[in-house]
Structures are given as structure tokens and as C-alpha cells.
Design a protein around this motif. Structure first.
Motif, PDB file in Angstrom:
ATOM      1  N   PRO A   1      60.033  40.624  26.093  1.00 39.40           N
ATOM      2  CA  PRO A   1      59.373  39.329  25.935  1.00 39.40           C
ATOM      3  C   PRO A   1      58.060  39.273  26.718  1.00 39.40           C
ATOM      4  O   PRO A   1      57.961  39.787  27.826  1.00 39.40           O
ATOM      5  CB  PRO A   1      60.377  38.333  26.507  1.00 39.40           C
ATOM      6  N   GLU A   2      57.079  38.666  26.102  1.00 43.62           N
ATOM      7  CA  GLU A   2      55.772  38.539  26.735  1.00 43.62           C
ATOM      8  C   GLU A   2      55.868  37.581  27.915  1.00 43.62           C
ATOM      9  O   GLU A   2      56.460  36.515  27.823  1.00 43.62           O
ATOM     10  CB  GLU A   2      54.761  38.020  25.717  1.00 43.62           C
ATOM     11  N   THR A   3      55.286  37.960  29.021  1.00 44.32           N
ATOM     12  CA  THR A   3      55.300  37.145  30.224  1.00 44.32           C
ATOM     13  C   THR A   3      53.885  36.703  30.538  1.00 44.32           C
ATOM     14  O   THR A   3      52.962  37.513  30.530  1.00 44.32           O
ATOM     15  CB  THR A   3      55.857  37.947  31.413  1.00 44.32           C
ATOM     16  N   ILE A   4      53.727  35.432  30.812  1.00 49.54           N
ATOM     17  CA  ILE A   4      52.414  34.900  31.168  1.00 49.54           C
ATOM     18  C   ILE A   4      52.476  34.494  32.633  1.00 49.54           C
ATOM     19  O   ILE A   4      53.315  33.694  33.034  1.00 49.54           O
ATOM     20  CB  ILE A   4      52.033  33.706  30.284  1.00 49.54           C
ATOM     21  N   ILE A   5      51.581  35.058  33.430  1.00 49.16           N
ATOM     22  CA  ILE A   5      51.533  34.763  34.858  1.00 49.16           C
ATOM     23  C   ILE A   5      50.312  33.897  35.121  1.00 49.16           C
ATOM     24  O   ILE A   5      49.189  34.264  34.757  1.00 49.16           O
ATOM     25  CB  ILE A   5      51.449  36.063  35.679  1.00 49.16           C
ATOM     26  N   GLN A   6      50.532  32.750  35.728  1.00 48.12           N
ATOM     27  CA  GLN A   6      49.429  31.853  36.058  1.00 48.12           C
ATOM     28  C   GLN A   6      48.610  32.462  37.187  1.00 48.12           C
ATOM     29  O   GLN A   6      49.146  32.906  38.191  1.00 48.12           O
ATOM     30  CB  GLN A   6      49.955  30.477  36.481  1.00 48.12           C
ATOM     31  N   MET A   7      47.306  32.481  37.011  1.00 44.07           N
ATOM     32  CA  MET A   7      46.421  32.996  38.054  1.00 44.07           C
ATOM     33  C   MET A   7      45.902  31.849  38.901  1.00 44.07           C
ATOM     34  O   MET A   7      45.620  30.768  38.388  1.00 44.07           O
ATOM     35  CB  MET A   7      45.262  33.762  37.426  1.00 44.07           C
ATOM     36  N   ASP A   8      45.758  32.098  40.183  1.00 42.53           N
ATOM     37  CA  ASP A   8      45.200  31.124  41.102  1.00 42.53           C
ATOM     38  C   ASP A   8      43.692  31.091  40.884  1.00 42.53           C
ATOM     39  O   ASP A   8      43.004  32.089  41.085  1.00 42.53           O
ATOM     40  CB  ASP A   8      45.531  31.498  42.541  1.00 42.53           C
ATOM     41  N   ARG A   9      43.156  29.986  40.436  1.00 38.89           N
ATOM     42  CA  ARG A   9      41.735  29.887  40.117  1.00 38.89           C
ATOM     43  C   ARG A   9      40.882  29.374  41.274  1.00 38.89           C
ATOM     44  O   ARG A   9      39.703  29.168  41.132  1.00 38.89           O
ATOM     45  CB  ARG A   9      41.538  28.994  38.896  1.00 38.89           C
ATOM     46  N   SER A  10      41.507  29.156  42.415  1.00 39.43           N
ATOM     47  CA  SER A  10      40.726  28.684  43.553  1.00 39.43           C
ATOM     48  C   SER A  10      39.895  29.841  44.115  1.00 39.43           C
ATOM     49  O   SER A  10      40.335  30.977  44.134  1.00 39.43           O
ATOM     50  CB  SER A  10      41.634  28.115  44.638  1.00 39.43           C
ATOM     51  N   PRO A  11      38.679  29.555  44.586  1.00 42.25           N
ATOM     52  CA  PRO A  11      37.817  30.606  45.101  1.00 42.25           C
ATOM     53  C   PRO A  11      38.406  31.231  46.374  1.00 42.25           C
ATOM     54  O   PRO A  11      39.049  30.554  47.167  1.00 42.25           O
ATOM     55  CB  PRO A  11      36.495  29.912  45.401  1.00 42.25           C
ATOM     56  N   VAL A  12      38.181  32.510  46.513  1.00 40.19           N
ATOM     57  CA  VAL A  12      38.691  33.237  47.672  1.00 40.19           C
ATOM     58  C   VAL A  12      37.517  33.559  48.577  1.00 40.19           C
ATOM     59  O   VAL A  12      36.530  34.155  48.141  1.00 40.19           O
ATOM     60  CB  VAL A  12      39.412  34.533  47.236  1.00 40.19           C
ATOM     61  N   MET A  13      37.604  33.196  49.832  1.00 36.62           N
ATOM     62  CA  MET A  13      36.558  33.494  50.810  1.00 36.62           C
ATOM     63  C   MET A  13      37.013  34.691  51.651  1.00 36.62           C
ATOM     64  O   MET A  13      38.102  34.679  52.198  1.00 36.62           O
ATOM     65  CB  MET A  13      36.313  32.279  51.717  1.00 36.62           C
ATOM     66  N   HIS A  14      36.181  35.683  51.736  1.00 39.02           N
ATOM     67  CA  HIS A  14      36.516  36.869  52.545  1.00 39.02           C
ATOM     68  C   HIS A  14      35.705  36.894  53.799  1.00 39.02           C
ATOM     69  O   HIS A  14      34.630  36.569  53.931  1.00 39.02           O
ATOM     70  CB  HIS A  14      36.272  38.168  51.761  1.00 39.02           C
TER      71      HIS A  14
END
Length: 82
Positions: free
Chosen positions: A69-82
Motif C-alpha cells: 500500500p502506498e504510504t504518504i508521509i507529511q513533511m514539515d514545511r516550517s523553515p529550518v535554521m542551521h
């Protein structure tokens, strides 16, 4: 009775039941029913069929569930500061 098992050459898809089953299904479900007018169209339709075959098509040996079965993973769209 003199019965022996048949030797199957390595890499012989016509002697492998799994490969032959897939090839027959691929021809019957897609190739015989389509006319491809370009290579790109063929690539797109074959990829759509492949995704359906691998993720949505029910399989009797799995209790009529899809093989993977196809799995959809939600991505975190918040900006990442390094």
C-alpha cells in the motif's frame, strides 16, 4: 516411474512462472488495450500502470489487499535554521 524435476536455466523468464504471470498480465491489462503515439506517452502510461500494479491492485494471496500500500508521509514545511 522415472520422473525428474525440470532444470530451469538461470535468467530464463519464459521458464519462470512469476515472470511469465507478470508478462501476461502486463500485456493483457495494458499493452493490448493501448496505442502509444510517442515514447513519452508510453513511459507515462506504463509508469501509471506500474504504480497501480504495485500499490493498489488487490492480490488474492494477500487476502485481496494490495501488495505494498502506498504510504504518504507529511513533511514539515516550517523553515529550518542551521
Amino acid at each position: 516411474m522415472g520422473a525428474k524435476t525440470a532444470y530451469i536455466e538461470p535468467g530464463s523468464p519464459w521458464e519462470n512462472g512469476y515472470c511469465e504471470s507478470f508478462n501476461v498480465r502486463f500485456r493483457d491489462e495494458l499493452l493490448y488495450g493501448e496505442t502509444f503515439y510517442s515514447l513519452k506517452e508510453a513511459q507515462i502510461l506504463i509508469e501509471q500502470w506500474r504504480k497501480h500494479y504495485n500499490t493498489k491492485r488487490p492480490h488474492s494471496a494477500l487476502g485481496y489487499r494490495p501488495p505494498a500500500p502506498e504510504t504518504i508521509i507529511q513533511m514539515d514545511r516550517s523553515p529550518v535554521m542551521h
